[in-house]
Design a protein around this motif. Structure first.
Motif, PDB file in Angstrom:
ATOM      1  N   LEU A 165      40.718  55.438  30.908  1.00  0.00           N
ATOM      2  CA  LEU A 165      40.195  56.495  30.038  1.00  0.00           C
ATOM      3  C   LEU A 165      41.189  56.853  28.939  1.00  0.00           C
ATOM      4  O   LEU A 165      40.799  57.116  27.794  1.00  0.00           O
ATOM      5  N   THR A 166      42.477  56.858  29.276  1.00  0.00           N
ATOM      6  CA  THR A 166      43.494  57.153  28.274  1.00  0.00           C
ATOM      7  C   THR A 166      43.527  56.070  27.203  1.00  0.00           C
ATOM      8  O   THR A 166      43.636  56.361  26.000  1.00  0.00           O
ATOM      9  N   THR A 167      43.423  54.810  27.633  1.00  0.00           N
ATOM     10  CA  THR A 167      43.378  53.700  26.675  1.00  0.00           C
ATOM     11  C   THR A 167      42.166  53.830  25.755  1.00  0.00           C
ATOM     12  O   THR A 167      42.253  53.629  24.537  1.00  0.00           O
ATOM     13  N   ARG A 168      41.032  54.165  26.333  1.00  0.00           N
ATOM     14  CA  ARG A 168      39.809  54.341  25.540  1.00  0.00           C
ATOM     15  C   ARG A 168      39.975  55.478  24.540  1.00  0.00           C
ATOM     16  O   ARG A 168      39.564  55.369  23.379  1.00  0.00           O
ATOM     17  N   ALA A 169      40.573  56.570  24.983  1.00  0.00           N
ATOM     18  CA  ALA A 169      40.783  57.716  24.099  1.00  0.00           C
ATOM     19  C   ALA A 169      41.675  57.339  22.918  1.00  0.00           C
ATOM     20  O   ALA A 169      41.415  57.740  21.774  1.00  0.00           O
ATOM     21  N   ARG A 170      42.719  56.577  23.175  1.00  0.00           N
ATOM     22  CA  ARG A 170      43.618  56.167  22.093  1.00  0.00           C
ATOM     23  C   ARG A 170      42.897  55.296  21.074  1.00  0.00           C
ATOM     24  O   ARG A 170      43.065  55.460  19.865  1.00  0.00           O
ATOM     25  N   ARG A 171      42.090  54.350  21.564  1.00  0.00           N
ATOM     26  CA  ARG A 171      41.356  53.470  20.659  1.00  0.00           C
ATOM     27  C   ARG A 171      40.347  54.267  19.822  1.00  0.00           C
ATOM     28  O   ARG A 171      40.226  54.087  18.610  1.00  0.00           O
ATOM     29  N   LEU A 172      39.612  55.162  20.463  1.00  0.00           N
ATOM     30  CA  LEU A 172      38.632  55.969  19.744  1.00  0.00           C
ATOM     31  C   LEU A 172      39.299  56.918  18.749  1.00  0.00           C
ATOM     32  O   LEU A 172      38.746  57.214  17.689  1.00  0.00           O
ATOM     33  N   HIS A 173      40.489  57.387  19.088  1.00  0.00           N
ATOM     34  CA  HIS A 173      41.243  58.226  18.156  1.00  0.00           C
ATOM     35  C   HIS A 173      41.571  57.440  16.884  1.00  0.00           C
ATOM     36  O   HIS A 173      41.453  57.973  15.764  1.00  0.00           O
ATOM     37  N   LEU A 174      41.974  56.203  17.038  1.00  0.00           N
ATOM     38  CA  LEU A 174      42.245  55.353  15.876  1.00  0.00           C
ATOM     39  C   LEU A 174      40.979  55.117  15.069  1.00  0.00           C
ATOM     40  O   LEU A 174      40.990  55.176  13.835  1.00  0.00           O
ATOM     41  N   TYR A 175      39.875  54.850  15.755  1.00  0.00           N
ATOM     42  CA  TYR A 175      38.604  54.639  15.064  1.00  0.00           C
ATOM     43  C   TYR A 175      38.218  55.872  14.249  1.00  0.00           C
ATOM     44  O   TYR A 175      37.741  55.760  13.114  1.00  0.00           O
ATOM     45  N   ALA A 176      38.376  57.034  14.849  1.00  0.00           N
ATOM     46  CA  ALA A 176      38.024  58.274  14.146  1.00  0.00           C
ATOM     47  C   ALA A 176      38.815  58.416  12.851  1.00  0.00           C
ATOM     48  O   ALA A 176      38.253  58.743  11.789  1.00  0.00           O
ATOM     49  N   GLY A 177      40.112  58.156  12.916  1.00  0.00           N
ATOM     50  CA  GLY A 177      40.933  58.235  11.714  1.00  0.00           C
ATOM     51  C   GLY A 177      40.552  57.202  10.678  1.00  0.00           C
ATOM     52  O   GLY A 177      40.477  57.501   9.472  1.00  0.00           O
TER      53      GLY A 177
END
Length: 209
Positions: A182-194
């Motif tokens: 879940l942490t890995t997914r959150a990091r990837r989605l955070h990058l996508y959002a930016g």
């Protein structure tokens, strides 16, 4: 979603965070920009909406490999880079709408921002409603205001980042492996959002290529 596919489909589950595409090259980037621009122009010039519906259904029929070959090596903040991230989001939600809905609802409750309103999902959003939402966002890419569609997708990502982060905290002591996923997914989605927010800003001033 169709019961049969024209060819084997690579679908992201735990592998979602590892879909990075082929190695970068000057020629690959050039092709990525040209095809993304041509595709967007064709869809926007089609007043019937048929091109848009075909593009929305593309990943269900063909998987992600063809798109990855064209766009995955493009710069993150570029037209093909933005389209690649949107298609990844769409495929991830279609493939595992239950998890997407779980992350979205937890994030909506926890996140003190207007992102859930911007994304535009019902409250609470069922898995089927999230599938409909991402398809609606893609229709906005090909038919509506492209920058608004990108902003909605970025907001969606931020809501899911919040949900994934809080769920990771919940699982930390009992299921550490799940917490790590879940942490890995959150990091990837955070990058996508930016990336998507930056792309939206460039589109508004006519500089997203």
């Amino acid at each position: 979603m169709p019961e049969q596919f024209h060819r084997p489909v690579r679908r992201p589950s735990a592998a979602f965070d590892n879909l990075v595409g082929p190695a970068d090259s000057t020629e690959a980037v050039r092709i990525a920009h040209e095809t993304a621009s041509a595709l967007l122009t064709r869809a926007r010039d089609d007043s019937t909406g048929e091109s848009t519906e075909r593009l929305i259904a593309f990943t269900a029929e063909n998987g992600i490999d063809d798109i990855a070959e064209l766009w995955a090596s493009a710069p993150a903040v570029s037209l093909p880079g933005a389209l690649w991230r949107l298609y990844l989001l769409q495929l991830a939600i279609h493939t595992d709408s239950q998890t997407s809905a779980l992350l979205y609802e937890r994030g909506r409750v926890e996140l003190a921002s207007a992102d859930a309103v911007v994304a535009g999902a019902p409250v609470p959003a069922s898995p089927q409603e999230l599938v409909a939402l991402i398809d609606t966002i893609l229709r906005g890419v090909f038919q509506g205001d492209f920058s608004v569609a990108l902003d909605r997708a970025a907001a969606f990502c931020r809501v899911q980042v919040s949900g994934a982060t809080h769920l990771a905290d919940d699982y930390e002591t009992t299921e550490p492996a799940r917490a790590t996923e879940l942490t890995t997914r959150a990091r990837r989605l955070h990058l996508y959002a930016g990336d998507l927010s930056a792309a939206a800003g460039l589109w508004r001033v006519g500089e997203l290529n």
